[in-house]
Design an enzyme around this catalytic site. Structure first.
Site, short mmCIF file in Angstrom:
data_model
loop_
_atom_site.label_atom_id
_atom_site.label_comp_id
_atom_site.label_asym_id
_atom_site.label_seq_id
_atom_site.Cartn_x
_atom_site.Cartn_y
_atom_site.Cartn_z
CE LYS A 197 -4.42 -1.35 0.32
NZ LYS A 197 -5.51 -0.82 -0.51
CB SER A 254 -0.41 -7.91 -0.75
OG SER A 254 -1.37 -8.62 0.02
#
Length: 399
Positions: free
Chosen positions: A51, A300
């Site tokens: 992110k 992720s």
């Protein structure tokens, strides 16, 4: 709309602000799945999530006036940390709205980056609406967690890195929440290598992108172990990118994700949160679709609540037979407990818990019922322990 030049420009813009994480082969996971597995370790970013890429790219595109006023974001954790960290580095005010259910570790981490954290609402949607209200009230720029081409462009830079290191990849498996990650990854990957297959993964409890793209009405749940992709409504622009570039969307169960988190911890010695393990969960669950292919998985994020991780480890040990709960019934005579524990020890198991029950049992008054939690090697070893107890004239069974 998002374009490949946007992603290339984002890569240049991010420069030294973001770690270029390794993308390496996993021999053990390859042996298990029948595919050649390559892992992109985005959990090694400073805030432990991809992110950062989108957040940093979007913040650098702010005007001078917008930088002066500051920004507001809504997130259950990883986007919040990415915005807070890079806003702090750039000297910007950052207000982060987080749902009340957000794990404490993510809340405190976000605060540690100097952000003003506002806990509001019991759903992501409630938190998002409050963030919009704050943006209007305080003239802050809203940094969307996924439905923003600039954010998606930043996320797509990791695909450039993957294909630079592993140009022969056949398939990319990408976790999907609102769609920012897969929008960036698919746009970059399909431009660089049109033949590559892009597969999205959601949990059965939050199939928002599946509903949006396939026109379905699958129910949306209340919670999931993969809270990072627990998005009730897919992004507006991201769903268009998914329709254009993503080949398949798969669903996985909660148990699949739990297993994947534990596999990565045990095999790769790397800590990955539920959303970050969704790709491996899909590879294991739908393995027949990927056999013989070179598959890229994006780990992720690694921000998982320690208590949740402890629960996953314990439940995984129980499923594999390394933690077993058994019940033993025997004559209540002096030395019976010693005899049982000696038998268990001789069978090679370790006793973790003992509950000695006399009053609350349906057994005859002269009998005793003892419950054990044992540390064992596997399911076959549990059976060996039970057989050893039965050979001593005791009734023994799993619970």
């Amino acid at each position: 709309m998002l374009t490949y030049p946007d992603i290339r420009a984002a890569a240049d813009r991010l420069g030294d602000h973001i770690l270029q994480t390794p993308c390496v082969a996993s021999q053990t996971l390859s042996d298990i799945t029948g595919a050649q597995v390559f892992l992109k370790f985005e959990n090694l970013q400073f805030t432990a999530s991809f992110k950062e890429r989108g957040a940093c790219n979007r913040l650098q595109l702010l005007t001078a006036e917008e930088k002066t006023r500051g920004v507001v974001a809504m997130s259950a954790g990883n986007h919040a940390q990415g915005v807070a960290y890079h806003a702090q580095r750039m000297g910007l005010r950052a207000v982060i709205v987080m749902p009340r259910f957000t794990p404490g570790v993510k809340v405190e981490r976000t605060r540690s980056f100097g952000a003003e954290v506002v806990l509001h609402g019991d759903t992501l949607e409630a938190a998002r609406l409050h963030a919009y209200a704050l943006a209007e009230q305080e003239q802050l720029t809203f940094i969307h967690p996924f439905d923003d081409p600039a954010v998606a462009a930043g996320q797509g830079t990791l695909a450039l890195e993957m294909l630079a290191e592993q140009p022969d990849l056949d398939t990319l498996i990408v976790s999907v929440g609102g769609g920012g990650l897969i929008a960036g990854v698919a746009t970059a990957a399909k431009t660089l290598k049109p033949s590559i297959r892009v597969v999205g993964v959601q949990t059965r409890r939050f199939p928002s992108m599946v509903n949006a793209v396939q026109g379905l009405d699958l129910p949306i749940g209340q919670s999931t172990i993969a809270e990072g992709i627990a998005v009730a409504t897919a992004g507006a622009f991201t769903r268009q990118v998914v329709r254009n570039y993503v080949d398949t969307l798969l669903l996985v169960d909660e148990g699949d994700v739990e297993q994947a988190v534990l596999m990565l911890l045990e095999i790769e010695k790397t800590l990955v949160e539920g959303a970050g393990a969704a790709g491996l969960a899909a590879l294991v669950r739908h393995g027949e679709q990927f056999k013989g292919q070179k598959v890229g998985l994006i780990l992720s994020g690694g921000n998982i609540d320690p208590l949740l991780l402890a629960s996953i480890i314990e439940r995984g040990m129980a499923r594999s037979g390394r933690l077993a709960r058994i019940k033993v019934s025997a004559r209540d005579v002096p030395g019976v407990l010693a005899k049982i524990t000696a038998t268990v020890a001789e069978a090679g198991a370790n006793i973790e818990e003992v509950h000695h029950q006399r009053a609350f049992t349906l057994l005859a008054a002269q009998n005793v019922e003892i419950e054990f939690v044992l540390q064992t090697r596997n399911q076959a070893h549990v059976e060996q322990v039970l057989q050893a107890l039965q050979a001593q004239g005791m009734e023994a069974a799993r619970m």
